[in-house]
Write a protein that holds these residues in place. Structure first.
Motif, PDB file in Angstrom:
ATOM      1  N   LYS A  31      92.582  14.853  56.992  1.00 43.25           N
ATOM      2  CA  LYS A  31      91.225  15.335  56.720  1.00 43.25           C
ATOM      3  C   LYS A  31      90.937  16.629  57.484  1.00 43.25           C
ATOM      4  CE  LYS A  31      88.988  11.102  55.305  1.00 43.25           C
ATOM      5  NZ  LYS A  31      88.709  11.491  53.938  1.00 43.25           N
ATOM      6  N   ILE A  32      91.405  16.709  58.721  1.00 44.56           N
ATOM      7  CA  ILE A  32      91.215  17.925  59.512  1.00 44.56           C
ATOM      8  C   ILE A  32      91.945  19.084  58.853  1.00 44.56           C
ATOM      9  CG2 ILE A  32      91.819  19.046  61.703  1.00 44.56           C
ATOM     10  CD1 ILE A  32      91.263  16.267  63.019  1.00 44.56           C
ATOM     11  N   GLU A  33      93.161  18.826  58.398  1.00 43.84           N
ATOM     12  CA  GLU A  33      93.941  19.864  57.721  1.00 43.84           C
ATOM     13  C   GLU A  33      93.214  20.360  56.473  1.00 43.84           C
ATOM     14  OE1 GLU A  33      97.841  19.601  55.110  1.00 43.84           O
ATOM     15  OE2 GLU A  33      98.289  19.288  57.225  1.00 43.84           O
ATOM     16  N   ILE A  34      92.659  19.441  55.704  1.00 46.95           N
ATOM     17  CA  ILE A  34      91.924  19.815  54.491  1.00 46.95           C
ATOM     18  C   ILE A  34      90.702  20.641  54.858  1.00 46.95           C
ATOM     19  CG2 ILE A  34      90.488  18.888  52.616  1.00 46.95           C
ATOM     20  CD1 ILE A  34      92.519  16.526  52.503  1.00 46.95           C
ATOM     21  N   GLN A  35      89.985  20.227  55.892  1.00 49.14           N
ATOM     22  CA  GLN A  35      88.793  20.966  56.316  1.00 49.14           C
ATOM     23  C   GLN A  35      89.158  22.354  56.819  1.00 49.14           C
ATOM     24  OE1 GLN A  35      86.738  18.441  59.110  1.00 49.14           O
ATOM     25  NE2 GLN A  35      85.515  17.508  57.505  1.00 49.14           N
ATOM     26  N   GLN A  36      90.266  22.443  57.559  1.00 51.43           N
ATOM     27  CA  GLN A  36      90.679  23.748  58.069  1.00 51.43           C
ATOM     28  C   GLN A  36      91.087  24.677  56.941  1.00 51.43           C
ATOM     29  OE1 GLN A  36      93.683  22.718  60.949  1.00 51.43           O
ATOM     30  NE2 GLN A  36      92.205  22.656  62.619  1.00 51.43           N
ATOM     31  N   SER A  42      83.543  27.444  54.042  1.00 53.15           N
ATOM     32  CA  SER A  42      82.470  26.716  54.705  1.00 53.15           C
ATOM     33  C   SER A  42      81.741  27.615  55.692  1.00 53.15           C
ATOM     34  CB  SER A  42      83.044  25.516  55.467  1.00 53.15           C
ATOM     35  OG  SER A  42      83.720  24.666  54.582  1.00 53.15           O
ATOM     36  N   PRO A  43      80.460  27.351  55.884  1.00 51.90           N
ATOM     37  CA  PRO A  43      79.737  28.122  56.900  1.00 51.90           C
ATOM     38  C   PRO A  43      80.253  27.752  58.287  1.00 51.90           C
ATOM     39  CG  PRO A  43      78.357  26.372  56.016  1.00 51.90           C
ATOM     40  CD  PRO A  43      79.632  26.385  55.218  1.00 51.90           C
ATOM     41  N   LEU A  81     103.101  12.411  65.210  1.00 50.23           N
ATOM     42  CA  LEU A  81     102.063  12.186  64.200  1.00 50.23           C
ATOM     43  C   LEU A  81     101.881  13.422  63.318  1.00 50.23           C
ATOM     44  CD1 LEU A  81      99.257  10.265  66.127  1.00 50.23           C
ATOM     45  CD2 LEU A  81     100.832   9.355  64.416  1.00 50.23           C
ATOM     46  N   ARG A  82     101.903  14.604  63.943  1.00 48.58           N
ATOM     47  CA  ARG A  82     101.757  15.837  63.160  1.00 48.58           C
ATOM     48  C   ARG A  82     102.920  16.015  62.196  1.00 48.58           C
ATOM     49  NH1 ARG A  82     100.823  18.172  68.236  1.00 48.58           N
ATOM     50  NH2 ARG A  82      98.632  17.996  68.751  1.00 48.58           N
ATOM     51  N   ARG A  83     104.153  15.766  62.685  1.00 45.21           N
ATOM     52  CA  ARG A  83     105.326  15.892  61.806  1.00 45.21           C
ATOM     53  C   ARG A  83     105.210  14.923  60.630  1.00 45.21           C
ATOM     54  NH1 ARG A  83     108.165  16.349  66.747  1.00 45.21           N
ATOM     55  NH2 ARG A  83     108.646  14.133  66.692  1.00 45.21           N
ATOM     56  N   GLN A  84     104.786  13.696  60.897  1.00 46.28           N
ATOM     57  CA  GLN A  84     104.633  12.704  59.829  1.00 46.28           C
ATOM     58  C   GLN A  84     103.571  13.161  58.831  1.00 46.28           C
ATOM     59  OE1 GLN A  84     103.735   9.127  62.006  1.00 46.28           O
ATOM     60  NE2 GLN A  84     105.891   8.586  62.259  1.00 46.28           N
ATOM     61  N   ALA A  85     102.478  13.698  59.328  1.00 48.52           N
ATOM     62  CA  ALA A  85     101.401  14.149  58.439  1.00 48.52           C
ATOM     63  C   ALA A  85     101.853  15.339  57.607  1.00 48.52           C
ATOM     64  CB  ALA A  85     100.163  14.518  59.260  1.00 48.52           C
ATOM     65  N   GLU A  86     102.646  16.224  58.202  1.00 49.08           N
ATOM     66  CA  GLU A  86     103.111  17.425  57.492  1.00 49.08           C
ATOM     67  C   GLU A  86     104.149  17.119  56.418  1.00 49.08           C
ATOM     68  OE1 GLU A  86     104.531  19.829  60.679  1.00 49.08           O
ATOM     69  OE2 GLU A  86     102.516  20.386  61.329  1.00 49.08           O
ATOM     70  N   THR A  87     104.906  16.043  56.603  1.00 51.68           N
ATOM     71  CA  THR A  87     105.993  15.758  55.666  1.00 51.68           C
ATOM     72  C   THR A  87     105.693  14.628  54.700  1.00 51.68           C
ATOM     73  OG1 THR A  87     107.045  14.261  57.278  1.00 51.68           O
ATOM     74  CG2 THR A  87     107.745  16.565  57.295  1.00 51.68           C
TER      75      THR A  87
END
Length: 91
Positions: A31-36, A42-43, A81-87
């Motif tokens: 979700k953070i990745e999508i928001q970024q 976004s304002p 966790l980041r690697r898992q989320a990225e792949t």
């Protein structure tokens, strides 16, 4: 998000099993990745939406996983966790 809401969310998350906490962490990272990625549309965050350092300390976020025995090195765990989320595959 208000401090009370964050405190409630962290309290509920701390009651989850380690596996469920991992899954929740991956969902939050996504979700953070999508928001970024949509941040340019976004304002900017206003000071009213920000949390102070004291708010974060009082929120329950700090030390949330202190009793987890499966984490070990927290920096390496976060990288994992980041690697898992990225792949992971997206639907």
């Amino acid at each position: 998000m208000t401090t009370k809401l964050l405190e409630s969310a962290f309290q509920k998350a701390s009651a989850l099993s380690p596996e469920a906490q991992d899954a929740l962490a991956l969902q939050l990272l996504e979700k953070i990745e999508i928001q970024q990625s949509s941040a340019s549309a976004s304002p900017p965050v206003t000071p009213q939406q920000s949390m102070t350092g004291q708010d974060i300390l009082n929120s329950g976020l700090i030390g949330l996983w202190k009793d987890r025995t499966d984490i070990g090195d927290s920096l390496e765990f976060a990288r994992k966790l980041r690697r898992q989320a990225e792949t992971r595959q997206r639907d």
